[in-house]
Design a protein around this motif. Structure first.
Motif, PDB file in Angstrom:
ATOM      1  N   TRP A 207      19.250  41.496 111.404  1.00 14.12           N
ATOM      2  CA  TRP A 207      21.053  41.484 111.192  1.00 14.12           C
ATOM      3  C   TRP A 207      21.572  42.265 112.593  1.00 14.12           C
ATOM      4  O   TRP A 207      22.719  42.225 112.837  1.00 14.12           O
ATOM      5  CB  TRP A 207      21.647  42.365 110.072  1.00 14.12           C
ATOM      6  CG  TRP A 207      21.583  43.571 109.956  1.00 14.12           C
ATOM      7  CD1 TRP A 207      20.767  44.390 109.464  1.00 14.12           C
ATOM      8  CD2 TRP A 207      22.356  44.430 111.186  1.00 14.12           C
ATOM      9  NE1 TRP A 207      20.861  46.688 110.112  1.00 14.12           N
ATOM     10  CE2 TRP A 207      22.224  46.027 110.441  1.00 14.12           C
ATOM     11  CE3 TRP A 207      24.102  44.805 111.092  1.00 14.12           C
ATOM     12  CZ2 TRP A 207      23.207  47.229 111.665  1.00 14.12           C
ATOM     13  CZ3 TRP A 207      24.819  46.001 111.274  1.00 14.12           C
ATOM     14  CH2 TRP A 207      24.366  46.883 111.965  1.00 14.12           C
ATOM     15  N   LYS A 208      21.261  42.836 113.627  1.00 16.34           N
ATOM     16  CA  LYS A 208      22.195  43.585 114.455  1.00 16.34           C
ATOM     17  C   LYS A 208      22.010  42.425 115.491  1.00 16.34           C
ATOM     18  O   LYS A 208      22.388  42.496 116.683  1.00 16.34           O
ATOM     19  CB  LYS A 208      21.143  45.229 115.000  1.00 16.34           C
ATOM     20  CG  LYS A 208      21.311  45.786 114.248  1.00 16.34           C
ATOM     21  CD  LYS A 208      21.033  47.042 114.715  1.00 16.34           C
ATOM     22  CE  LYS A 208      19.612  47.344 114.846  1.00 16.34           C
ATOM     23  NZ  LYS A 208      18.419  47.491 113.294  1.00 16.34           N
TER      24      LYS A 208
ATOM     25  N   ARG B  47      27.516  40.525 108.146  1.00 12.19           N
ATOM     26  CA  ARG B  47      29.450  40.583 107.909  1.00 12.19           C
ATOM     27  C   ARG B  47      29.953  42.237 106.964  1.00 12.19           C
ATOM     28  O   ARG B  47      30.649  41.664 107.481  1.00 12.19           O
ATOM     29  CB  ARG B  47      29.246  39.335 106.048  1.00 12.19           C
ATOM     30  CG  ARG B  47      28.990  37.671 106.890  1.00 12.19           C
ATOM     31  CD  ARG B  47      28.898  37.186 105.695  1.00 12.19           C
ATOM     32  NE  ARG B  47      28.242  35.163 106.122  1.00 12.19           N
ATOM     33  CZ  ARG B  47      27.666  34.759 105.286  1.00 12.19           C
ATOM     34  NH1 ARG B  47      28.247  34.740 104.053  1.00 12.19           N
ATOM     35  NH2 ARG B  47      28.214  33.374 105.441  1.00 12.19           N
ATOM     36  N   PHE B  48      28.687  42.258 106.590  1.00  8.18           N
ATOM     37  CA  PHE B  48      29.077  43.795 105.948  1.00  8.18           C
ATOM     38  C   PHE B  48      30.375  44.850 106.714  1.00  8.18           C
ATOM     39  O   PHE B  48      31.011  45.231 106.452  1.00  8.18           O
ATOM     40  CB  PHE B  48      28.336  44.207 105.190  1.00  8.18           C
ATOM     41  CG  PHE B  48      28.448  45.452 104.553  1.00  8.18           C
ATOM     42  CD1 PHE B  48      29.982  45.531 103.521  1.00  8.18           C
ATOM     43  CD2 PHE B  48      27.960  46.653 104.730  1.00  8.18           C
ATOM     44  CE1 PHE B  48      30.082  46.807 103.031  1.00  8.18           C
ATOM     45  CE2 PHE B  48      27.899  48.628 104.417  1.00  8.18           C
ATOM     46  CZ  PHE B  48      29.064  48.144 103.477  1.00  8.18           C
ATOM     47  N   MET B  49      28.771  44.945 107.625  1.00  4.35           N
ATOM     48  CA  MET B  49      28.862  45.903 109.288  1.00  4.35           C
ATOM     49  C   MET B  49      30.592  45.270 109.726  1.00  4.35           C
ATOM     50  O   MET B  49      30.786  45.815 110.902  1.00  4.35           O
ATOM     51  CB  MET B  49      27.571  45.967 109.339  1.00  4.35           C
ATOM     52  CG  MET B  49      27.136  46.765 108.883  1.00  4.35           C
ATOM     53  SD  MET B  49      27.219  48.265 108.343  1.00  4.35           S
ATOM     54  CE  MET B  49      27.659  49.385 109.721  1.00  4.35           C
ATOM     55  N   GLY B  50      31.222  43.527 109.574  1.00  7.61           N
ATOM     56  CA  GLY B  50      31.814  43.318 110.629  1.00  7.61           C
ATOM     57  C   GLY B  50      30.930  42.882 111.649  1.00  7.61           C
ATOM     58  O   GLY B  50      31.718  42.225 112.952  1.00  7.61           O
ATOM     59  N   VAL B  51      30.022  42.597 111.755  1.00  6.75           N
ATOM     60  CA  VAL B  51      29.332  41.749 113.260  1.00  6.75           C
ATOM     61  C   VAL B  51      29.952  40.083 113.114  1.00  6.75           C
ATOM     62  O   VAL B  51      29.589  39.729 114.143  1.00  6.75           O
ATOM     63  CB  VAL B  51      27.533  42.113 113.321  1.00  6.75           C
ATOM     64  CG1 VAL B  51      27.494  41.787 113.980  1.00  6.75           C
ATOM     65  CG2 VAL B  51      27.556  43.097 113.554  1.00  6.75           C
ATOM     66  N   LEU B  52      30.145  39.912 111.783  1.00  6.06           N
ATOM     67  CA  LEU B  52      29.870  38.378 111.496  1.00  6.06           C
ATOM     68  C   LEU B  52      31.217  38.235 110.988  1.00  6.06           C
ATOM     69  O   LEU B  52      31.502  39.018 109.533  1.00  6.06           O
ATOM     70  CB  LEU B  52      28.523  37.607 111.315  1.00  6.06           C
ATOM     71  CG  LEU B  52      27.511  37.433 112.185  1.00  6.06           C
ATOM     72  CD1 LEU B  52      26.437  36.311 111.502  1.00  6.06           C
ATOM     73  CD2 LEU B  52      28.167  36.367 112.971  1.00  6.06           C
ATOM     74  N   ALA B  53      31.799  37.112 110.482  1.00  2.00           N
ATOM     75  CA  ALA B  53      32.960  37.094 109.756  1.00  2.00           C
ATOM     76  C   ALA B  53      32.401  35.990 108.501  1.00  2.00           C
ATOM     77  O   ALA B  53      31.274  35.422 108.594  1.00  2.00           O
ATOM     78  CB  ALA B  53      33.792  35.447 110.779  1.00  2.00           C
ATOM     79  N   TYR B  54      33.199  36.558 107.462  1.00  2.00           N
ATOM     80  CA  TYR B  54      33.079  36.374 106.415  1.00  2.00           C
ATOM     81  C   TYR B  54      33.836  34.199 105.332  1.00  2.00           C
ATOM     82  O   TYR B  54      33.037  34.306 105.279  1.00  2.00           O
ATOM     83  CB  TYR B  54      33.468  36.818 105.010  1.00  2.00           C
ATOM     84  CG  TYR B  54      32.844  37.936 104.485  1.00  2.00           C
ATOM     85  CD1 TYR B  54      31.687  38.359 103.822  1.00  2.00           C
ATOM     86  CD2 TYR B  54      33.042  39.562 105.054  1.00  2.00           C
ATOM     87  CE1 TYR B  54      30.797  38.751 103.086  1.00  2.00           C
ATOM     88  CE2 TYR B  54      32.472  40.566 104.400  1.00  2.00           C
ATOM     89  CZ  TYR B  54      31.291  39.988 103.987  1.00  2.00           C
ATOM     90  OH  TYR B  54      30.454  41.618 102.897  1.00  2.00           O
TER      91      TYR B  54
ATOM     92  N   ARG C 277      24.386  41.259 105.652  1.00  2.00           N
ATOM     93  CA  ARG C 277      24.010  42.810 106.421  1.00  2.00           C
ATOM     94  C   ARG C 277      25.182  42.444 107.396  1.00  2.00           C
ATOM     95  O   ARG C 277      25.284  43.578 107.381  1.00  2.00           O
ATOM     96  CB  ARG C 277      23.040  42.768 106.547  1.00  2.00           C
ATOM     97  CG  ARG C 277      22.325  43.800 105.224  1.00  2.00           C
ATOM     98  CD  ARG C 277      20.501  43.504 106.252  1.00  2.00           C
ATOM     99  NE  ARG C 277      19.696  44.278 104.824  1.00  2.00           N
ATOM    100  CZ  ARG C 277      18.656  44.294 105.360  1.00  2.00           C
ATOM    101  NH1 ARG C 277      17.517  43.977 106.334  1.00  2.00           N
ATOM    102  NH2 ARG C 277      18.037  44.698 103.833  1.00  2.00           N
TER     103      ARG C 277
ATOM    104  N   TYR D 243      22.712  39.701 116.874  1.00  2.00           N
ATOM    105  CA  TYR D 243      24.051  38.694 116.918  1.00  2.00           C
ATOM    106  C   TYR D 243      23.661  37.299 117.611  1.00  2.00           C
ATOM    107  O   TYR D 243      23.846  36.091 116.657  1.00  2.00           O
ATOM    108  CB  TYR D 243      25.141  38.865 117.456  1.00  2.00           C
ATOM    109  CG  TYR D 243      26.417  38.227 117.538  1.00  2.00           C
ATOM    110  CD1 TYR D 243      27.332  37.747 116.439  1.00  2.00           C
ATOM    111  CD2 TYR D 243      26.757  37.269 118.679  1.00  2.00           C
ATOM    112  CE1 TYR D 243      28.078  37.095 116.460  1.00  2.00           C
ATOM    113  CE2 TYR D 243      27.978  36.755 118.551  1.00  2.00           C
ATOM    114  CZ  TYR D 243      28.365  36.629 117.134  1.00  2.00           C
ATOM    115  OH  TYR D 243      29.616  35.000 117.479  1.00  2.00           O
TER     116      TYR D 243
END
Lengths: 78, 187
Positions: free
Chosen positions: A29-30, A69-76, A67, A32
């Motif tokens: 998930w890390k 998205r939850f951590m703010g790396v990708l947008a919902y 994951r 990007y």
């Protein structure tokens, strides 16, 4: 028969899985840059039909993207 | 690149990501990280690896913050204690998000900074590739045009030669004589 094959267009439903080429066992998930091409402009996950992903990798991708998205790396949603 | 393998069968390796807001005092930051690490030590965890990402922009605002700091810990601990850790991390104030993940077997830890530089390099090569391709296409076009022009010039030359050649000298003189000797013409 060969002529018939030439005339037929490539079926988008029968693409090679882009992650099976690298023999990916796990999608992080890390990471990007690997996730980004499988997410469209609106932040939705691209359909398997268009990316040619196999089901195993699509499921792994989904967990990774959720994951991220939850951590703010990708947008919902854009 | 270190490969993570648990030291014994009773423990597992966990990857714990922690997100806290970016504009933060150094004192507060240190306190927060100490608190987080204390949670693990209380649960009997052993730190294997630590990766500090630094500040980066968030995809959406979390708790009114648009930028955040990421720290990723790799801890070796008892699977029965992970629930306590999760709950304890939830309570810590000023901690925006945390995520506990079980990395797969023989997971290779890649430092974020290394990965980032690698990615940048790849991106550069990609752009270079595109530039090269466009250049090649342009060169091909120019070469094709030159070839076509040469062909055209040759064809023109041939045509002029053909148009100039057909009437031979003898025939021409004979015809001219005929015209001159014609009595019907009054010049």
């Amino acid at each position: 028969m060969a002529k018939k094959n030439q005339q037929r267009r490539a079926d988008p439903g029968h693409k090679q899985c882009p992650l099976c080429e690298h023999k990916a066992k796990y999608i992080d998930w890390k990471n990007y840059p690997t996730l980004k091409p499988f997410v469209d402009y609106f932040g939705n996950i691209r359909q398997r039909y268009y990316t040619g992903m196999c089901l195993k990798h699509q499921k792994m991708l989904r967990t990774a993207i959720e994951r991220a998205r939850f951590m703010g790396v990708l947008a919902y949603r854009k | 690149m270190p490969i993570l393998t648990p030291s014994s069968e009773d423990v597992r390796i966990y990857e714990v990501a922690v997100l806290y807001p970016y504009p933060i005092n150094q004192k507060e930051e240190q306190l927060l990280l100490k608190e987080v690490e204390q949670v693990f030590t209380e649960a009997g965890g052993k730190q294997v690896e630590k990766d500090v990402w630094g500040n980066r922009g968030l995809a959406y605002s979390i708790g009114g913050h648009t930028e955040g700091n990421f720290v990723i810990y790799y801890y070796e601990m008892d699977p029965s204690k992970i629930k306590e850790v999760d709950e304890a991390l939830l309570i810590i104030p000023n901690l925006l998000r945390h995520l506990i993940v079980k990395p797969p077997k023989d997971y290779q830890v890649l430092k974020y900074s290394d990965q980032y530089s690698k990615w940048l390099k790849e991106r550069e090569t990609e752009t270079q590739k595109r530039e090269r391709e466009t250049e090649e296409a342009l060169k091909k076009k120019v070469a094709d045009r030159a070839k076509r022009q040469a062909k055209r010039a040759e064809e023109q030359k041939k045509e002029t030669e053909e148009s100039a050649a057909p009437i031979e000298k003898k025939k021409l003189t004979a015809e001219l004589d005929k015209i001159i000797s014609d009595d019907e013409l009054d010049l």
